[in-house]
Design a protein around this motif. Sequence first.
Motif, mmCIF file in Angstrom:
data_model
loop_
_atom_site.group_PDB
_atom_site.id
_atom_site.type_symbol
_atom_site.label_atom_id
_atom_site.label_comp_id
_atom_site.label_asym_id
_atom_site.label_seq_id
_atom_site.Cartn_x
_atom_site.Cartn_y
_atom_site.Cartn_z
ATOM 1 N N LEU A 158 9.347 2.259 0.683
ATOM 2 C CA LEU A 158 8.758 2.454 2.011
ATOM 3 C C LEU A 158 7.842 1.276 2.396
ATOM 4 C CD1 LEU A 158 7.317 5.888 2.980
ATOM 5 C CD2 LEU A 158 6.093 3.819 3.531
ATOM 6 N N TYR A 159 6.960 0.877 1.507
ATOM 7 C CA TYR A 159 6.043 -0.225 1.827
ATOM 8 C C TYR A 159 6.815 -1.541 1.978
ATOM 9 C CZ TYR A 159 1.717 2.491 0.830
ATOM 10 O OH TYR A 159 0.683 3.398 0.865
ATOM 11 N N ASP A 160 7.854 -1.726 1.151
ATOM 12 C CA ASP A 160 8.629 -2.972 1.248
ATOM 13 C C ASP A 160 9.409 -3.046 2.563
ATOM 14 O OD1 ASP A 160 7.622 -3.736 -1.166
ATOM 15 O OD2 ASP A 160 9.456 -3.381 -2.315
ATOM 16 N N ASN A 161 9.686 -1.888 3.153
ATOM 17 C CA ASN A 161 10.373 -1.879 4.462
ATOM 18 C C ASN A 161 9.472 -2.400 5.578
ATOM 19 O OD1 ASN A 161 12.708 -0.799 3.479
ATOM 20 N ND2 ASN A 161 12.267 1.299 4.092
ATOM 21 N N TYR A 162 8.159 -2.360 5.343
ATOM 22 C CA TYR A 162 7.196 -2.752 6.391
ATOM 23 C C TYR A 162 6.181 -3.727 5.807
ATOM 24 C CZ TYR A 162 9.358 1.201 8.627
ATOM 25 O OH TYR A 162 10.293 2.040 9.156
ATOM 26 N N PRO A 163 6.562 -4.998 5.701
ATOM 27 C CA PRO A 163 5.703 -5.992 5.034
ATOM 28 C C PRO A 163 4.305 -6.109 5.647
ATOM 29 C CG PRO A 163 7.906 -6.873 5.396
ATOM 30 C CD PRO A 163 7.847 -5.567 6.125
ATOM 31 N N ALA A 164 4.127 -5.622 6.857
ATOM 32 C CA ALA A 164 2.785 -5.695 7.465
ATOM 33 C C ALA A 164 1.810 -4.763 6.740
ATOM 34 C CB ALA A 164 2.849 -5.335 8.943
ATOM 35 N N ILE A 212 7.560 5.148 -2.601
ATOM 36 C CA ILE A 212 6.481 4.427 -1.897
ATOM 37 C C ILE A 212 6.760 2.924 -1.923
ATOM 38 C CG2 ILE A 212 4.003 3.933 -1.815
ATOM 39 C CD1 ILE A 212 3.514 6.681 -3.131
ATOM 40 N N ARG A 213 7.278 2.431 -3.052
ATOM 41 C CA ARG A 213 7.603 0.995 -3.146
ATOM 42 C C ARG A 213 8.630 0.626 -2.065
ATOM 43 N NH1 ARG A 213 4.573 -2.504 -4.656
ATOM 44 N NH2 ARG A 213 4.932 -2.802 -2.474
ATOM 45 N N THR A 233 -1.218 -2.280 1.692
ATOM 46 C CA THR A 233 -1.774 -1.364 0.688
ATOM 47 C C THR A 233 -1.104 -1.555 -0.675
ATOM 48 O OG1 THR A 233 -2.153 0.209 2.462
ATOM 49 C CG2 THR A 233 -2.204 1.085 0.218
ATOM 50 N N GLU A 234 -1.908 -1.631 -1.720
ATOM 51 C CA GLU A 234 -1.361 -1.773 -3.069
ATOM 52 C C GLU A 234 -1.110 -0.397 -3.683
ATOM 53 O OE1 GLU A 234 -2.885 -4.835 -5.742
ATOM 54 O OE2 GLU A 234 -4.281 -5.418 -4.159
ATOM 55 N N ILE A 235 0.018 -0.285 -4.371
ATOM 56 C CA ILE A 235 0.352 0.979 -5.050
ATOM 57 C C ILE A 235 -0.362 1.001 -6.396
ATOM 58 C CG2 ILE A 235 2.191 2.411 -6.007
ATOM 59 C CD1 ILE A 235 4.124 1.041 -4.036
ATOM 60 N N LEU A 236 -1.262 1.964 -6.535
ATOM 61 C CA LEU A 236 -2.070 2.115 -7.754
ATOM 62 C C LEU A 236 -1.558 3.368 -8.475
ATOM 63 C CD1 LEU A 236 -6.017 2.089 -7.674
ATOM 64 C CD2 LEU A 236 -4.637 3.023 -9.498
ATOM 65 N N ALA A 237 -0.644 3.177 -9.398
ATOM 66 C CA ALA A 237 -0.046 4.321 -10.088
ATOM 67 C C ALA A 237 -1.109 5.009 -10.942
ATOM 68 C CB ALA A 237 1.121 3.867 -10.948
ATOM 69 N N ALA A 238 -1.338 6.299 -10.664
ATOM 70 C CA ALA A 238 -2.433 7.034 -11.311
ATOM 71 C C ALA A 238 -1.887 8.268 -12.035
ATOM 72 C CB ALA A 238 -3.460 7.441 -10.265
ATOM 73 N N ASP A 276 1.799 -2.076 -7.989
ATOM 74 C CA ASP A 276 0.902 -3.238 -8.056
ATOM 75 C C ASP A 276 -0.136 -3.096 -9.158
ATOM 76 O OD1 ASP A 276 1.774 -4.627 -5.439
ATOM 77 O OD2 ASP A 276 1.379 -2.563 -4.830
ATOM 78 N N VAL A 277 -0.554 -1.850 -9.395
ATOM 79 C CA VAL A 277 -1.649 -1.564 -10.331
ATOM 80 C C VAL A 277 -1.312 -0.275 -11.096
ATOM 81 C CG1 VAL A 277 -4.155 -1.255 -10.518
ATOM 82 C CG2 VAL A 277 -3.204 -2.280 -8.434
ATOM 83 N N VAL A 278 -1.726 -0.200 -12.360
ATOM 84 C CA VAL A 278 -1.730 1.113 -13.043
ATOM 85 C C VAL A 278 -3.166 1.386 -13.453
ATOM 86 C CG1 VAL A 278 0.582 1.401 -14.032
ATOM 87 C CG2 VAL A 278 -1.105 -0.004 -15.230
ATOM 88 N N THR A 279 -3.575 2.630 -13.328
ATOM 89 C CA THR A 279 -4.870 3.007 -13.893
ATOM 90 C C THR A 279 -4.598 3.989 -15.020
ATOM 91 O OG1 THR A 279 -7.131 3.700 -13.501
ATOM 92 C CG2 THR A 279 -5.442 4.895 -12.228
#
Length: 218
Positions: free
Chosen positions: A150-156, A147-148, A159-164, A181-184
């Motif tokens: 994938l999201y970095d490929n599209y800076p637009a 996911i990191r 969404t923050e990655i909240l590792a759960a 970006d976040v861990v819960t």
Amino acid sequence: MKFFVDTADTAEIADLAATGLLDGVTTNPSLIAKSGRKFLDVIAEICALVDGPVSAEVTALDTPTMLKEAAVLRKIAPNVTIKAPLTWDGLKACKALSSEGVSVNVTLCFSANQALLAAKAGAAFISPFIGRLDDIGEDGMQLIRDIRTLYDNYPALKTEILAASIRSPEHVKQAALIGADVVTVPPSVLRDLAKHALTDKGLDAFMADWAKSGQTIL
Ligand code: E4P
């Protein structure tokens, strides 16, 4: 990296919030049921304890009812984040809410394609479940990595990655190294982050030597 705590136990949340290290809270229907308390009361109490986002999950399975539930939850406090499941109905609710500027956490994510859809639906957070993938013999951390990338490929995509579904301090370290970006985390895991046997051993030795020196600072 932001630290959220994954619990509906308000005593635990108050204790951890007092450290100044807590950036938010996530709950889910199972955690609310475990608390044995009324959902809306618990969320109101958590929102008063923590300034950051507090995820409160809708329990309807269809978009129109999800949106009605979200309207009730949003009234509790300005820091409520609406949590919706990664289903087509959940994604539609996410799109509708995010279009109105509402913060949405899309939960129960188990694939990179699901994460891509949530980002396109305007989710503020995507919650990939690491531990539950590990439980079935898959590599939960690989999902965070994917996911990191994938999201970095599209800076637009914002969404923050909240590792759960975090089960251990090692999960936290790996998620941080990947750039989640976040861990819960459950309260016990958050507390365990500060522990090391050599810290305890070293402190014991320092205190013993200090006592022998006969000095005091104050
Ligand atoms: C996240 O928001 C979920 O509440 C949570 O992390 C699920 O964790 P579990 O798999 O330990 O239940």
